[in-house]
Design a protein around this motif. Structure first.
Motif, short mmCIF file in Angstrom:
data_model
loop_
_atom_site.label_atom_id
_atom_site.label_comp_id
_atom_site.label_asym_id
_atom_site.label_seq_id
_atom_site.Cartn_x
_atom_site.Cartn_y
_atom_site.Cartn_z
N PHE A 113 7.22 10.26 6.29
CA PHE A 113 8.58 10.21 6.05
C PHE A 113 9.15 10.38 4.52
O PHE A 113 10.30 10.45 4.35
N GLY A 114 8.05 10.48 3.62
CA GLY A 114 8.53 10.81 2.33
C GLY A 114 9.43 9.72 1.53
O GLY A 114 9.20 8.34 1.82
N LYS A 115 10.48 10.07 0.83
CA LYS A 115 11.17 9.42 -0.26
C LYS A 115 11.95 8.36 0.56
O LYS A 115 12.58 7.49 -0.11
N MET A 116 12.26 8.39 1.82
CA MET A 116 13.05 7.57 2.52
C MET A 116 12.55 6.46 2.77
O MET A 116 12.96 5.15 3.32
N VAL A 117 11.02 6.05 2.52
CA VAL A 117 10.39 4.84 2.61
C VAL A 117 10.16 4.53 1.35
O VAL A 117 9.43 4.87 0.34
N ILE A 118 10.69 3.39 1.16
CA ILE A 118 10.90 2.62 -0.04
C ILE A 118 10.01 1.30 -0.27
O ILE A 118 10.19 0.26 0.19
N PRO A 119 8.94 1.23 -1.20
CA PRO A 119 8.09 0.14 -1.39
C PRO A 119 8.89 -0.95 -2.22
O PRO A 119 9.40 -0.61 -3.46
N ILE A 120 8.76 -2.30 -2.08
CA ILE A 120 9.35 -3.14 -2.76
C ILE A 120 8.00 -4.11 -3.12
O ILE A 120 7.59 -4.80 -1.93
N PHE A 121 7.32 -4.27 -4.14
CA PHE A 121 6.08 -5.06 -4.34
C PHE A 121 6.80 -6.37 -4.97
O PHE A 121 7.12 -6.48 -5.96
N SER A 162 3.10 4.42 -8.48
CA SER A 162 2.96 5.80 -8.61
C SER A 162 3.70 6.51 -7.65
O SER A 162 4.08 7.64 -7.49
N TYR A 163 4.60 5.84 -6.62
CA TYR A 163 5.55 6.15 -5.84
C TYR A 163 6.93 6.40 -6.34
O TYR A 163 7.45 5.05 -7.13
N THR A 164 7.75 7.25 -6.19
CA THR A 164 9.17 7.21 -6.72
C THR A 164 10.13 7.58 -5.29
O THR A 164 9.77 8.51 -4.66
N PRO A 165 11.05 6.61 -5.22
CA PRO A 165 11.32 5.45 -6.06
C PRO A 165 10.39 4.27 -5.65
O PRO A 165 9.48 4.40 -4.54
N HIS A 166 10.14 3.30 -6.51
CA HIS A 166 9.60 1.98 -6.24
C HIS A 166 10.07 0.87 -6.72
O HIS A 166 11.04 0.95 -7.87
N PHE A 167 9.95 -0.36 -6.53
CA PHE A 167 10.62 -1.49 -7.17
C PHE A 167 9.42 -2.58 -7.24
O PHE A 167 8.72 -2.98 -6.12
#
Length: 193
Positions: A113-121, A162-167
């Protein structure tokens, strides 16, 4: 299965075991926005089927795998877990959604699904993780197992970056500060989409 796109962002909360991922997610997001995973794990007395998880037999889970109905799947403590493609698409139809997943789960869904999947670590020190595990867990074996996972799971921060966007959120802060920081991220992403 033909993969469709997500209409709204899907936030994935990631962090070491004991980092507070689930409690933070529950404080930040409306419960109705949670993407409900499938699992072969037995239901716990406080859980509700269809709210906490879709509880499946091993045969039912195999059917989901064979029909490519899962966007990701993993094994944790000898139980299978997976997120359904239809669940992701349905939950993001009218608003954003969220779930707490492993790095492997995030990567599999992001690949589809690409950039619509937003990781928050959630980045938390080993000392704080051990303190949290000791306050919520009585079984010393489970505490030791989760503590042993820390070093491997904390390295996932590098993967997330390594992913954009990421937080990356400082999970060593007070619970309220962590919740506020995650809320800021969610609001920032929603404004952009």
């Amino acid at each position: 299965m033909k993969v469709k796109k997500l209409n709204h962002p899907f936030f994935v909360i990631i962090g070491p075991s004991g980092s507070g991922k689930t409690k933070v997610a529950e404080a930040v997001f409306p419960i109705a926005y949670k993407v409900i995973s499938h699992t072969t794990r037995p239901i716990r007395k406080e859980e509700i089927a269809g709210v906490d998880y879709y509880f499946e037999t091993k045969a039912q889970f195999e059917r989901l795998l064979n029909s490519e109905a899962l966007a990701e799947h993993d094994i944790y403590h000898k139980n299978q877990y997976g997120v359904g493609v239809a669940e992701l698409i349905n939950k993001t139809r009218d608003h954003y959604a969220y779930d707490v997943l492993t790095i492997k789960g995030f990567q599999a869904i992001e690949k589809q699904f690409g950039k619509m999947v937003i990781p928050i670590f959630l980045e938390v020190s080993k000392k704080n993780v051990l303190l949290r595990l000791q306050t919520r867990e009585d079984d010393e074996t489970i505490i030791a197992q989760r503590a042993a996972l820390y070093d491997r799971e904390s390295k996932n921060k590098k993967i997330v970056t390594s992913y954009t966007p990421h937080f990356i959120i400082d999970g060593n802060q007070s619970f309220e500060e962590v919740v506020n920081d995650v809320k800021k991220v969610v609001n920032e992403v929603i404004k952009e989409n």
